[in-house]
Design a protein around this motif. Structure first.
Motif, PDB file in Angstrom:
ATOM      1  N   SER A 112       0.520   8.470  -4.877  1.00  0.00           N
ATOM      2  CA  SER A 112      -0.579   8.238  -5.813  1.00  0.00           C
ATOM      3  C   SER A 112      -0.442   6.827  -6.367  1.00  0.00           C
ATOM      4  CB  SER A 112      -0.531   9.236  -6.970  1.00  0.00           C
ATOM      5  OG  SER A 112      -0.731  10.542  -6.507  1.00  0.00           O
TER       6      SER A 112
ATOM      7  N   ASN B 161      11.029   7.322  -5.090  1.00  0.00           N
ATOM      8  CA  ASN B 161      11.076   6.849  -6.464  1.00  0.00           C
ATOM      9  C   ASN B 161       9.832   6.028  -6.787  1.00  0.00           C
ATOM     10  OD1 ASN B 161      13.968   7.576  -7.341  1.00  0.00           O
ATOM     11  ND2 ASN B 161      14.285   6.504  -5.404  1.00  0.00           N
ATOM     12  N   PRO B 162       9.284   6.177  -7.972  1.00  0.00           N
ATOM     13  CA  PRO B 162       8.099   5.406  -8.326  1.00  0.00           C
ATOM     14  C   PRO B 162       8.426   3.922  -8.461  1.00  0.00           C
ATOM     15  CG  PRO B 162       8.888   6.629 -10.224  1.00  0.00           C
ATOM     16  CD  PRO B 162       9.690   7.096  -9.053  1.00  0.00           C
TER      17      PRO B 162
ATOM     18  N   THR C  71       3.539   6.239  -6.760  1.00  0.00           N
ATOM     19  CA  THR C  71       4.502   7.315  -6.965  1.00  0.00           C
ATOM     20  C   THR C  71       5.111   7.746  -5.628  1.00  0.00           C
ATOM     21  OG1 THR C  71       2.916   9.106  -6.665  1.00  0.00           O
ATOM     22  CG2 THR C  71       3.051   8.120  -8.856  1.00  0.00           C
ATOM     23  N   SER C  72       6.087   8.640  -5.724  1.00  0.00           N
ATOM     24  CA  SER C  72       6.704   9.157  -4.503  1.00  0.00           C
ATOM     25  C   SER C  72       5.680   9.922  -3.662  1.00  0.00           C
ATOM     26  CB  SER C  72       7.883  10.065  -4.853  1.00  0.00           C
ATOM     27  OG  SER C  72       7.465  11.106  -5.712  1.00  0.00           O
TER      28      SER C  72
END
Length: 116
Positions: free
Chosen positions: A56, A32-33, A52-53
């Motif tokens: 990134s 999950n972000p 992010t997942s």
């Protein structure tokens, strides 16, 4: 029930460093972000950094090159390493997580104060 618990804030002199931690309960930071936001007195809450997942990352222009967001999946924790701190970094820092398309969670916040 999802909980985000921040820690690591405090008082530091300009030029110093701090590391904030966001420990998640009830959700996985690996899929999950997660983002770090901050809110200074009289100002709107703003995004500082996100991950992010897929690992990134993105940063606000004001912290690019000074802050680093990272994730430890084994500890289910997201960190914000802050270096070369400036007085204008003074704010309450919040951890935020989005789960699916409908749910969003916030931590209780941790105060960061940078003295000049």
């Amino acid at each position: 029930q999802v909980q985000l618990v921040e820690s690591g804030g405090g008082l530091v002199q300009a030029g110093g460093s701090l590391r904030l931690s966001c420990a998640a309960v009830g959700m996985l930071v690996s899929i999950n972000p997660v983002g770090w936001y901050r809110q200074a007195p009289g100002k709107l809450r703003e995004l500082v950094a996100g991950i992010t997942s897929g690992s990134s990352t993105n940063y606000a222009d004001s912290v690019q090159g000074r802050f680093t967001i990272a994730r430890d999946n084994a500890k289910n924790t997201v960190y914000l390493q802050m270096s070369s701190l400036k007085p204008e970094d003074t704010a309450v820092y919040y951890c935020n997580a989005k789960v699916g398309l409908r749910y969003e969670y916030w931590g209780q916040g941790t105060q960061v104060t940078v003295s000049s």
